[in-house]
Design an enzyme around this catalytic site. Structure first.
Site, PDB file in Angstrom:
ATOM      1  N   GLU A   1      48.102  15.706 110.173  1.00 26.21           N
ATOM      2  CA  GLU A   1      48.552  16.932 110.640  1.00 26.21           C
ATOM      3  C   GLU A   1      48.137  17.441 112.421  1.00 26.21           C
ATOM      4  OE1 GLU A   1      47.811  16.481 107.748  1.00 26.21           O
ATOM      5  OE2 GLU A   1      49.600  17.311 107.244  1.00 26.21           O
TER       6      GLU A   1
ATOM      7  N   ASP B   1      55.213  16.072 100.309  1.00 24.10           N
ATOM      8  CA  ASP B   1      54.970  14.737 100.957  1.00 24.10           C
ATOM      9  C   ASP B   1      54.506  13.740  99.853  1.00 24.10           C
ATOM     10  OD1 ASP B   1      52.543  15.143 101.566  1.00 24.10           O
ATOM     11  OD2 ASP B   1      52.562  14.479 103.115  1.00 24.10           O
TER      12      ASP B   1
ATOM     13  N   ASP C   1      55.255  20.244 103.413  1.00 23.56           N
ATOM     14  CA  ASP C   1      54.571  19.130 103.919  1.00 23.56           C
ATOM     15  C   ASP C   1      54.374  18.702 102.374  1.00 23.56           C
ATOM     16  OD1 ASP C   1      52.168  17.773 103.321  1.00 23.56           O
ATOM     17  OD2 ASP C   1      50.876  18.917 103.997  1.00 23.56           O
TER      18      ASP C   1
ATOM     19  N   ASN D   1      53.599  12.950 105.242  1.00 17.34           N
ATOM     20  CA  ASN D   1      54.361  14.352 105.839  1.00 17.34           C
ATOM     21  C   ASN D   1      54.745  14.067 107.541  1.00 17.34           C
ATOM     22  OD1 ASN D   1      51.700  15.396 105.934  1.00 17.34           O
ATOM     23  ND2 ASN D   1      52.749  15.760 107.814  1.00 17.34           N
TER      24      ASN D   1
END
Lengths: 187, 575
Positions: free
Chosen positions: B215, B348, B346, B303
């Protein structure tokens, strides 16, 4: 880690703790605009006293690396080391914000408070607008500085927060921004 | 999730693993120190490589965060079983001094338990009585960056050493007997978004660890360190500097079109180049599985960064959202299989890989590697080649896949936490079932252009929960030979924490409302429950001391889903 390395670390920690008690030498230059203890009195210059250390450090770094730019600030940070930045950030975070000379308009404060609640500002800026992590304290910030920053976020002139504040300020009218700035200055 | 439900949710931000509320609350860091306090463990701790290799058959100890290198979390003791589990009672409660999210999987060696808390505290306690021996608090550096709470998922043990990754991106080795710091190595720069919450894996003189930071625009990795010195031995970059554009896959692993504008992506890559690999994300959140026979390390990669804004990272973004196999001795690439190319949701791959055997398409047993995805599928791969043998039916509702995120938000299920989040699954070879903790959180996906912010949170938009839609959880049992969901138990709240299965025919799973429950592994029938008083959002473990079997679980709640916080590990036994 060797014992020697640990002693060295301890010494460094003690030295930096000591240094935080008095202004780092480079703060003298900052004082020209931001005031002796970070309580700025010039138009458009933010109050640094009481700002979170983490935020101040990240902004200094962003000015140096070009993610944020400003005619006055960008050249100031050019030669700073990370340690210089940390020392300044720590010191300003420990200074006490002084009452502002600005007199907020009571009706604008009321409307600003309502807008702040509706916009969920404190989800990120925290209760009392005290800031946390990379999110700044904005309680008691200068009126004109807040107006400028919200305008800059809205117009994408300031983007070093990865656009979070752009999506927020897109929901604000000029009047909202004016009211919010009165409200924050009143805190 | 009541709290999230009440929020209009402009910033109900989610992370790779997760839900991240930028301003959820002030978390005062619990300050630390360099040395442990308390007394040494009153015995010598020494875990041999042979013990670590045989951990899956060890009914006394619990030596790896996911029990064994194969990570099946199928504990071989059967003293506590379907017939008597109804009588299970707390033996003791161990209270830590940290009231914050607990995701720890305690390690138990010869009657000594090592457990961790948020902010990297480690406790050594008597696993039979709860008596505390020593307590170590890691002194964090000036910057810690974590999307989803100041979590830690546990230590690894080898010889007389413990190993822990820290929020300020260090790998620390402690003396298991005294808690004394033996060495500390900086893994990566926390200012750039690197941090550690996963339990490392210790094997044959090496310590393996990945990284958080998907992130924050990191470039992910799995690294191996020398256990004796802390020196880095090799590093595998989860984002290759060349070739990360991949094969321009139009469909996901299940054959659904992902609505990519591949022509536009190719043009972007041709015009602007592929230098963005340096900030392309690809965190590795959970302990890798290890096949000792072939010397192979298996893990999944999270991600790409930024999560939702894909326009400036053209290509498949390899090896994000993939299962990857590398060489244990050198870190050299062996194979990968990507689930979702050019992810902008996201959705993932986080839950740790399990190594076992399952039927091939021809009905013959094959060695496989299994992963439970945020997509809601369990994927079964050939262990040698990565070939996808099958994927399970969806364990949770899927709707509108793969609608692209928009400025005003596009609704798609699953929500960005899954499916299966980081929660480890458990696999019972007798029932042939893998047990997965799932979430159901309807969300809208919002995209916003966003330049790299230099190690600050970088989502490129937002994930927002839909307040009017109910959220819930599902413990799902999936047959690995057929891909069919055999049973399911729905829960009040989305599930996060992970599962333990045992040879007693049991499945243990915790919930955000404080309930810790045991189910019949064959049928999903609830056999026992206990109200722990705070969210049970950590994977349970089991062990035996003096011939008595125990089950232990942390009840510390969860930051990501904002479940009620606690500070305890609760240990259960038969009376």
């Amino acid at each position: 880690m060797t014992v020697l390395a640990r002693i060295a670390l301890l010494a460094a920690a003690l030295a930096s703790a000591g240094a935080a008690a008095q202004a780092p030498p480079s703060a003298e230059v900052c004082a020209g605009c931001h005031g002796k203890d970070g309580n700025a009195t010039l138009p458009g210059i933010p109050v640094l006293a009481g700002q979170t250390s983490r935020y101040l450090y990240l902004q200094l770094r962003d000015f140096q690396e070009g993610r944020r730019s400003n005619e006055q600030m960008s050249p100031m940070v050019k030669a700073m080391t990370r340690d210089d930045m940390r020392a300044l950030a720590d010191w300003y975070s420990k200074q006490k914000p002084a009452p502002q000379p600005f007199t907020p308009d009571a009706e604008k404060v009321r409307l600003g408070q309502l807008k702040a609640a509706e916009t969920l500002c404190t989800m990120c800026h925290l209760g009392g607008f005290m800031g946390q992590n990379e999110i700044p304290r904005v309680a008691g910030q200068r009126y004109d500085y807040v107006v400028k920053q919200l305008g800059d976020f809205k117009a994408r002139r300031r983007t070093n927060d990865a656009g979070n504040m752009t999506s927020v300020s897109n929901t604000l009218s000029d009047a909202d921004i004016e009211n919010l700035a009165h409200y924050l200055a009143s805190l | 999730m009541h709290r999230k439900d009440s929020m209009p949710g402009r910033f109900a931000l989610l992370a790779p693993l997760v839900l991240f509320a930028l301003g959820a609350q002030a978390q005062s860091e619990i300050s630390g120190q360099a040395a442990a306090t308390g007394a040494p463990v009153p015995k010598n701790i020494s875990v041999s490589q042979g013990q670590l290799d045989a951990a899956g058959r060890d009914a006394a100890n619990f030596l790896h965060s996911n029990m064994s290198y194969a990570q099946t979390r199928y504990y071989p003791a059967a003293q506590i079983n379907t017939k008597n589990v109804g009588k299970l009672k707390p033996a003791f409660v161990f209270q830590t001094e940290v009231l914050e999210s607990m995701e720890t999987a305690p390690i138990v060696v010869d009657g000594i338990m090592y457990l961790t808390t948020s902010y990297n505290h480690v406790y050594a306690i008597d696993a039979r009585t709860g008596k505390e021996f020593w307590h170590y608090k890691h002194k964090q550096g000036p910057v810690m960056t974590y999307c989803c709470g100041p979590n830690n998922r546990g230590v690894a043990v080898m010889g007389g050493q413990l190993f822990m990754g820290t929020l300020d991106a260090k790998l620390v080795s402690l003396d298991a007997k005294t808690g004394k710091v033996l060495w500390s190595t900086q893994i990566a720069d926390p200012e750039l978004g690197y941090s550690e919450t996963m339990a490392p894996v210790a094997v044959n003189g090496k310590v393996l660890i990945g990284t958080n930071g998907g992130e924050y625009g990191i470039r992910g990795f799995v690294k191996a360190y020398d256990a004796a010195s802390g020196k880095e031995l090799w590093s595998f970059a989860t984002i290759p500097d060349k070739g990360h554009e991949g094969v321009w896959a139009a469909n996901d692993a299940t054959g659904r079109n992902m609505l990519r504008d591949i022509a536009a992506e190719k043009k972007q890559l041709a015009d602007k180049g592929g230098d963005f690999y340096k900030t392309l994300g690809g965190g590795v959140w959970m302990a890798p599985a290890i096949d000792r026979e072939t010397g192979t390390v298996f893990f999944v990669v999270g991600n790409p960064s930024p999560d939702l804004y894909g326009a400036e990272r053209p290509g498949d973004n390899l090896y994000t959202d993939s299962i990857v196999a590398i060489d244990l001795n050198t870190g050299a690439y062996k194979w990968h299989y990507q689930y979702v190319a050019h992810d902008v949701w996201d959705l993932d791959a986080v839950s740790p890989v399990i190594l076992t055997e399952a039927k091939g398409k021809d009905g013959k047993m094959r060695k496989v590697a299994i992963h439970g995805g945020k997509t809601g599928h369990v994927y079964v791969h050939d262990r040698a080649t990565g070939e996808l043998i099958r994927f399970s039916q969806a364990m949770v509702p899927q709707e509108n896949m793969w609608v692209l995120p928009t400025k005003d938000g596009a609704r798609m299920l699953p929500g960005a936490n899954g499916g299966v989040e980081w929660s480890p699954m458990a696999f019972n070879p007798k029932t042939r079932l893998v047990y997965a903790a799932n979430l159901h959180q309807p969300m809208t996906y919002h995209v916003e252009q966003a330049a790299y912010p230099g190690g600050k949170l970088w989502l490129g938009g937002a994930f927002k929960v839909i307040p009017s839609e109910k959220q819930w959880g599902r413990l799902a049992a999936v047959n690995v030979d057929t891909g069919k969901m055999v049973w399911k138990v729905d829960t009040e709240q989305p599930l996060i924490g992970g599962v333990l299965a045992t040879a007693g025919g049991l499945v243990f799973n915790g919930e955000g409302n404080g309930l810790f429950r045991a189910f019949d592994a064959k049928t999903g029938k609830k056999l026992w429950e206990y109200q722990c008083g705070a969210g049970v959002n950590a994977p349970a473990v089991s062990y035996s001391v003096r011939g008595k079997q125990y089950v232990a679980v942390a009840a510390g709640g969860n930051t990501q889903l904002d479940f009620k916080r606690g500070n305890s590990v609760i240990v259960f036994a038969l009376p």
